[in-house]
Design an enzyme around this catalytic site. Structure first.
Site, PDB file in Angstrom:
ATOM      1  N   MET A  68     -11.621   4.740   5.847  1.00 34.92           N
ATOM      2  CA  MET A  68     -10.523   5.207   6.699  1.00 34.92           C
ATOM      3  C   MET A  68     -10.920   5.047   8.161  1.00 34.92           C
ATOM      4  O   MET A  68     -11.992   5.503   8.580  1.00 34.92           O
ATOM      5  CB  MET A  68     -10.201   6.672   6.416  1.00 34.92           C
ATOM      6  CG  MET A  68      -9.575   6.938   5.055  1.00 34.92           C
ATOM      7  SD  MET A  68      -8.031   6.061   4.764  1.00 34.92           S
ATOM      8  CE  MET A  68      -6.988   6.669   6.101  1.00 34.92           C
ATOM      9  N   HIS A  79       0.858  -1.194   0.000  1.00 31.12           N
ATOM     10  CA  HIS A  79       0.000   0.000   0.000  1.00 31.12           C
ATOM     11  C   HIS A  79       0.894   1.245   0.000  1.00 31.12           C
ATOM     12  O   HIS A  79       1.767   1.398   0.852  1.00 31.12           O
ATOM     13  CB  HIS A  79      -0.865  -0.047   1.264  1.00 31.12           C
ATOM     14  CG  HIS A  79      -1.830   1.070   1.437  1.00 31.12           C
ATOM     15  ND1 HIS A  79      -3.108   1.062   0.900  1.00 31.12           N
ATOM     16  CD2 HIS A  79      -1.729   2.247   2.122  1.00 31.12           C
ATOM     17  CE1 HIS A  79      -3.749   2.172   1.250  1.00 31.12           C
ATOM     18  NE2 HIS A  79      -2.929   2.917   1.981  1.00 31.12           N
ATOM     19  N   ASP A 138       0.954   5.386  -0.006  1.00 25.62           N
ATOM     20  CA  ASP A 138       0.151   6.571   0.316  1.00 25.62           C
ATOM     21  C   ASP A 138       0.711   7.813  -0.366  1.00 25.62           C
ATOM     22  O   ASP A 138       1.815   8.248  -0.056  1.00 25.62           O
ATOM     23  CB  ASP A 138       0.145   6.793   1.830  1.00 25.62           C
ATOM     24  CG  ASP A 138      -0.611   5.705   2.560  1.00 25.62           C
ATOM     25  OD1 ASP A 138      -1.830   5.582   2.323  1.00 25.62           O
ATOM     26  OD2 ASP A 138       0.012   4.968   3.347  1.00 25.62           O
ATOM     27  N   MET A 170      -4.299  10.548  -1.484  1.00 30.78           N
ATOM     28  CA  MET A 170      -4.884  11.563  -0.602  1.00 30.78           C
ATOM     29  C   MET A 170      -4.502  12.917  -1.184  1.00 30.78           C
ATOM     30  O   MET A 170      -3.658  13.647  -0.659  1.00 30.78           O
ATOM     31  CB  MET A 170      -4.349  11.379   0.826  1.00 30.78           C
ATOM     32  CG  MET A 170      -5.011  10.193   1.527  1.00 30.78           C
ATOM     33  SD  MET A 170      -4.021   9.537   2.887  1.00 30.78           S
ATOM     34  CE  MET A 170      -2.905   8.505   1.971  1.00 30.78           C
TER      35      MET A 170
END
Ligand code: DX5
Ligand code: ZN
Length: 229
Positions: free
Chosen positions: A136, A32, A34, A67
């Protein structure tokens, strides 16, 4: 396909990213990554060039969590770079259906993320357009935060929506997931688990992944939602 464990390299040593992915390569399902832009969230991490380098050097599928503001413009680049899944935040997307279709057309799984205070019900009709819902379990932006139990009922409702639908949609949780909290998430209906500090914060990331998987598999085996899976 059952439980998927996706270590988040946000908590890894950024000077040794390739090695840090190798460290979990035999035990994790996805890695993962970010991407934070200092606008949608206050933090700044990395962008497409680094994601491309990770994809080239990783034996694991890369799960890209964006994000960022304006994913309608930027998300496609991560799919074109070869990310297996690209997840945008619904709070930032202008046209989520168009964006999800664009990502799928580029060969990626389309994921849509919801911050803790964003309800899932308004998006029930979008599920056929998606391959993954990311709930989240902390406010996005930083690793090492405390798990927000207030999100657990939403995991359950998301699983109900997914179960009622015709399509296979992963339910992913991200934030504060450790050996304890993963049990609640799996019982409620999550099947993809992102873990940063609980994997890379210790001495043996691979062993941490194995422990997380064992806990999640045990919790989901007899879970209400797994019976009719
Ligand atoms: C936070 C990121 C997470 C982060 C999770 O905004 O999206 O992926 O790495 O870190 P932990 O597992 O430490 O909460
Ligand atoms: Zn994330």
């Amino acid at each position: 396909m059952g439980v998927q464990i996706a270590p988040s390299i946000l908590s890894a040593d950024f000077a040794r990213l390739a090695d840090e992915v190798v460290a979990v390569g035999n035990d994790a399902d996805w890695v993962h990554v970010d991407v934070m832009d200092n606008h949608f969230v206050p933090n700044l991490t990395l962008g497409r060039p680094v994601v491309e380098a990770i994809i080239k050097n990783s034996s694991l599928p890369v799960d890209c969590h964006l994000m960022i503001e304006d994913p309608d413009r930027w998300a496609i680049g991560y799919a074109e770079a070869g990310a297996s899944s690209v997840t945008f935040h619904v709070e930032a997307a202008h046209a989520p259906v168009r964006l999800a279709r664009t990502l799928r057309a580029a060969g990626a799984r389309a994921g849509m993320a919801l911050k803790p205070a964003t309800a899932v019900e308004p998006y029930a009709d979008l599920l056929p357009e998606l391959d993954m819902l990311l709930l989240m379990t902390v406010e996005p932006g930083f690793g090492g935060q405390q798990f927000l139990e207030v999100v657990v009922p939403k995991i359950r409702r998301a699983r109900e929506l997914v179960r009622d639908g015709q399509h296979r949609v992963w339910v992913q949780v991200d934030g504060g997931v450790d050996e304890d909290t993963i049990t609640q998430c799996a019982e409620a209906g999550a099947d993809v688990f992102v873990a940063g500090s609980s994997v890379y914060g210790g001495d043996d990331p691979a062993a941490a992944v194995r422990r997380l998987r064992a806990a999640a598999e045990q919790a989901s085996e007899h879970a209400w939602w797994a019976v009719s899976r």
